[in-house]
Design an enzyme around this catalytic site. Structure first.
Site, mmCIF file in Angstrom:
data_model
loop_
_atom_site.group_PDB
_atom_site.id
_atom_site.type_symbol
_atom_site.label_atom_id
_atom_site.label_comp_id
_atom_site.label_asym_id
_atom_site.label_seq_id
_atom_site.Cartn_x
_atom_site.Cartn_y
_atom_site.Cartn_z
ATOM 1 N N CYS A 2 -9.972 41.858 9.645
ATOM 2 C CA CYS A 2 -9.525 43.086 8.990
ATOM 3 C C CYS A 2 -8.001 43.194 9.021
ATOM 4 C CB CYS A 2 -10.108 44.279 9.718
ATOM 5 S SG CYS A 2 -11.885 44.188 9.883
ATOM 6 N N ARG A 27 -6.079 37.108 4.815
ATOM 7 C CA ARG A 27 -6.902 37.164 6.023
ATOM 8 C C ARG A 27 -8.387 37.202 5.703
ATOM 9 N NH1 ARG A 27 -3.609 39.608 10.230
ATOM 10 N NH2 ARG A 27 -5.386 40.653 11.170
ATOM 11 N N TRP A 84 -13.313 43.215 7.045
ATOM 12 C CA TRP A 84 -14.163 42.022 7.123
ATOM 13 C C TRP A 84 -15.364 42.482 7.931
ATOM 14 C CZ3 TRP A 84 -13.848 36.603 6.147
ATOM 15 C CH2 TRP A 84 -14.718 35.811 6.897
ATOM 16 N N ASN A 110 -9.079 47.862 13.562
ATOM 17 C CA ASN A 110 -9.436 46.441 13.625
ATOM 18 C C ASN A 110 -10.098 46.183 14.965
ATOM 19 O OD1 ASN A 110 -8.260 45.972 11.198
ATOM 20 N ND2 ASN A 110 -6.618 44.661 11.973
ATOM 21 N N GLY A 111 -11.053 45.272 14.995
ATOM 22 C CA GLY A 111 -11.634 44.876 16.272
ATOM 23 C C GLY A 111 -12.971 45.532 16.524
ATOM 24 N N GLU A 493 -16.331 16.672 19.599
ATOM 25 C CA GLU A 493 -15.526 17.578 18.777
ATOM 26 C C GLU A 493 -14.039 17.179 18.827
ATOM 27 O OE1 GLU A 493 -16.016 19.506 16.492
ATOM 28 O OE2 GLU A 493 -14.305 20.839 16.370
ATOM 29 N N LYS A 497 -11.852 16.139 15.555
ATOM 30 C CA LYS A 497 -10.596 16.808 15.184
ATOM 31 C C LYS A 497 -9.504 15.769 14.965
ATOM 32 C CE LYS A 497 -11.660 19.913 14.170
ATOM 33 N NZ LYS A 497 -12.927 20.542 14.274
ATOM 34 N N GLU A 500 -10.100 13.609 11.743
ATOM 35 C CA GLU A 500 -9.993 14.262 10.430
ATOM 36 C C GLU A 500 -8.576 14.688 10.079
ATOM 37 O OE1 GLU A 500 -12.406 17.798 9.927
ATOM 38 O OE2 GLU A 500 -12.065 18.386 11.991
ATOM 39 N N HIS A 516 -22.546 0.018 27.767
ATOM 40 C CA HIS A 516 -23.548 -0.602 26.901
ATOM 41 C C HIS A 516 -22.956 -0.984 25.545
ATOM 42 C CE1 HIS A 516 -26.552 0.339 29.872
ATOM 43 N NE2 HIS A 516 -26.100 1.582 29.900
ATOM 44 N N LYS A 615 -13.194 22.455 2.701
ATOM 45 C CA LYS A 615 -13.554 23.463 3.708
ATOM 46 C C LYS A 615 -15.040 23.805 3.632
ATOM 47 C CE LYS A 615 -12.630 26.395 6.971
ATOM 48 N NZ LYS A 615 -12.447 25.774 8.294
#
Ligand code: F6R
Length: 620
Positions: A2, A27, A84, A110-111, A493, A497, A500, A516, A615
């Site tokens: 928001c 945003r 949002w 906000n929040g 992960e 990162k 990519e 192995h 995306k």
């Protein structure tokens, strides 16, 4: 996420608020609204959709007279908001500004307000009439409840009763030329003008008007009048504040001063996790997941098996979720790559809960895997960041992450939010099934709620070391990542990162599997990133590190702060704060994102838009 903007000064507020909201569009939002003082009343206009819908609603009101608009522009007092959606759907009623029953106090927020349910009940009992499903509206009624002609005092008293992670700005129809803002964790900033002032959640909202800013710190209340701004602690003590001149251009402003969206989003991770946890963990002795559609407590209590389907980074979040769910609730969990699952003729059906994890909610393979499971009788939960996305429309229930819009192609803040949501689900299952002792449940929830603070601390203090390590290794051709248990998905992960955004070949392996096969790759030029945080398998990891070093490779260990067991074993150590070992992935992934980030920057690559990647992957 928001956006907030507010204005007090001699000019008409509405165009300034709309221009401010335009600058906050990046945003992401799904509805918007503004409130401005007209005569002795406040007029709110709100609309679902983008700002042109809001502008349309404003001019429709002007044309029809439905919104009374003064003929002459008046000196301005007003607030605006882009929402949002988190609590409550995308509707005009849920859009901000919100107002109290007498329509004299308006607020934008906000929040998350964690204790809104108890406050709302109390205010309803006292006669307040709520018009939205949001947690935010409670602030308008609470401020009104304490209002006796002094908005500053009412905000301060209300603030003391609120719990959560939020920022808000209030105005009163009875006090023209006054805005009162309060900040608890979520950002709020002052823009200083000549006899006029702005308040906003981000600098771009007023950058066209002024470059003179004052930062509002956490737990502060600000009193904004055309002639100046006063800062107070929550207890009411006046505080000094410097005015700072910033030299951002429009692009830097969108990125909040960060050099890229990805870096900005990495720095938003404490907020993203805090918002995702929010009021769901408010009661400390258990978790409330809110409305999960037809997925009720009975279903969760009796679920036979959970299957998670996802792609890429979301798949890694699911892998962490599996450890937590199995450990805490003893429900068996399978985690499946969605593009494989959909063509596998999977054994799935009634009694199974299938969770589609997708930040976008639009990934074609994940949607197809969810459909396959649903057609075979399974119950399907969408775990997503995007309200109204396709995944939410095809599922029996939705668990939202609350990371806000992510612009960088590489997922960062949405990943940590997904992991946080998996932890919440795991703890809820444990609570319902009685598989954790009550004191262990409470302790784990307390530790989970502390993670945003620890993420913020790491981001404040840990970056220099990582930049130095990135500089030392940015020319490497290959990186190996190793982990065990919950450290394994973190390694996966971290490796994703790096590949990519830096285009360096990586492999990520269960450390016990290294001998192995992958051990053949190692020589003295190979950086090996090892997740070596405190856990019951740390001794095993240290043995794996020794195997790596025996081949001359360079070990970069991610370790728990102050853990002496790593001493002498690693070439480089990146420390993360101590926490419950099952929760450590939420911290351990952050330095790996930064390592990938700084390596890509040293290689002068475009981290926000890596080559060949999109995306949202809506094709197979
Ligand atoms: C990696 C990344 C991708 C996505 C994947 C799934 O940084 O962003 O691997 O995680 O494309 O996307 P969602 O979560 O939108 O289904």
């Amino acid at each position: 996420m928001c956006g907030i903007v507010g204005y007090v000064g001699p000019r008409e507020a509405r165009p300034l608020l709309l221009a401010g909201l335009d600058q906050l569009e990046y945003r992401g939002y799904d509805s918007a609204g503004i409130s401005v003082l007209k005569g002795d009343t406040i007029e709110a206009v709100r609309a679902v959709g983008n700002l042109s819908a809001l502008r349309g609603a404003i001019s429709a009101g002007t044309d029809t007279g439905a919104v009374a608009v003064a003929e002459r522009p008046q000196p301005g007092t007003g607030i605006g908001h882009t929402r949002w959606a988190t609590h409550g759907g995308v509707t005009e009623e849920n859009a901000h500004p919100h107002f109290d029953t007498s329509d004299r106090i308006h607020i934008v927020v906000n929040g998350i307000v964690e204790n809104y349910i108890e406050l709302k009940q109390r205010l309803i009992d006292e006669g307040a009439m709520f018009t939205s499903e949001t947690d935010a509206e409670v602030i308008a009624h609470l401020v009104a409840d304490h209002y006796d002609g002094d908005l500053v005092k009412a905000v301060r008293t209300a603030y003391a009763e609120l719990r959560g992670h939020y920022a808000f700005v209030a105005m009163s129809a009875d006090e023209p030329g006054l805005l009162v803002g309060a900040r608890n964790e979520c950002p709020l900033i002052i823009g200083r003008g000549q006899d006029e002032q702005f308040i906003a959640s981000a600098i771009p909202a007023f950058l066209r008007e002024t470059r003179h800013v004052q930062y509002i710190d956490n737990d502060e209340i600000v009193v904004v009048r055309p002639e100046g701004v006063e800062f107070f602690s929550a207890a009411g003590q006046a505080l000094p504040r410097d005015i700072v001149e910033i030299d951002w251009d429009a692009e830097t402003a969108e990125k909040q001063g960060y050099e890229t969206f990805m870096l900005k989003e990495i720095h938003e991770q404490a907020d993203a996790v805090a918002e995702t946890i929010g009021e769901r963990a408010a009661r400390n002795d258990g978790i409330d997941l809110g409305d999960l559609g037809t997925i009720d407590d009975e279903l969760l209590r009796n679920v036979r098996r959970i299957v998670m389907v996802a792609c890429g980074t979301s798949y890694h979040a699911g892998l962490i979720g599996r450890y937590a769910i199995e450990e805490w609730s003893r429900v068996p969990v399978d985690v499946e790559i969605a593009s494989e699952y959909r063509y596998r003729n999977p054994v799935v059906g009634a009694g199974d809960l299938v969770i589609g994890i997708s930040q976008s909610g639009e990934t074609a393979d994940t949607l197809a895997a969810m459909r396959t499971a649903r057609q075979r009788g399974a119950t399907v939960l969408a775990l997503t960041n995007i309200m109204g996305s396709q995944a939410t429309r095809e599922a029996d229930g939705v668990l939202y992450t609350r990371a806000g819009l992510e612009i960088g192609v590489a997922a960062t803040k949405t990943f940590v939010s997904q992991v946080a949501a998996c932890y919440l689900l795991a703890l809820r299952l444990a609570e319902l099934r009685g598989t954790l002792e009550p004191d262990v449940l409470t302790e784990t929830i307390t530790e989970l709620k502390h993670l945003p603070h620890l993420i913020a601390l790491m981001l404040e203090h840990g970056i220099e070391n990582i930049e130095r390590i990135a500089l030392a290794h940015h020319r490497a051709d290959f990186f190996l990542y190793l982990g065990r248990h919950v450290g394994l998905p973190v390694a996966l992960e971290g490796a994703l990162k790096l590949k990519e955004i830096s285009y360096i070949a990586t492999d990520a392996y269960a450390a016990g599997e290294m001998k192995h096969g992958p051990i053949a790759l190692l020589d003295q030029n190979t950086p090996v990133v090892v997740i070596a945080t405190d856990s019951p398998v740390l001794e095993k990891i240290i043995s794996n590190i020794q195997e790596v070093r025996a081949r001359g490779a360079q070990v970069i260990a991610v370790a728990t702060e102050g853990d002496r067991r790593l001493e002498g074993h690693a070439d480089e150590v990146i420390e993360i704060p101590a926490t419950n070992w099952m929760l450590a992935p939420l911290l351990a992934v952050v330095p790996l994102q930064l390592l990938a980030y700084y390596i890509a920057r040293k290689r002068e690559l475009s981290v926000d838009q890596p080559r060949n990647l999109a995306k949202t992957v809506t094709v197979e």
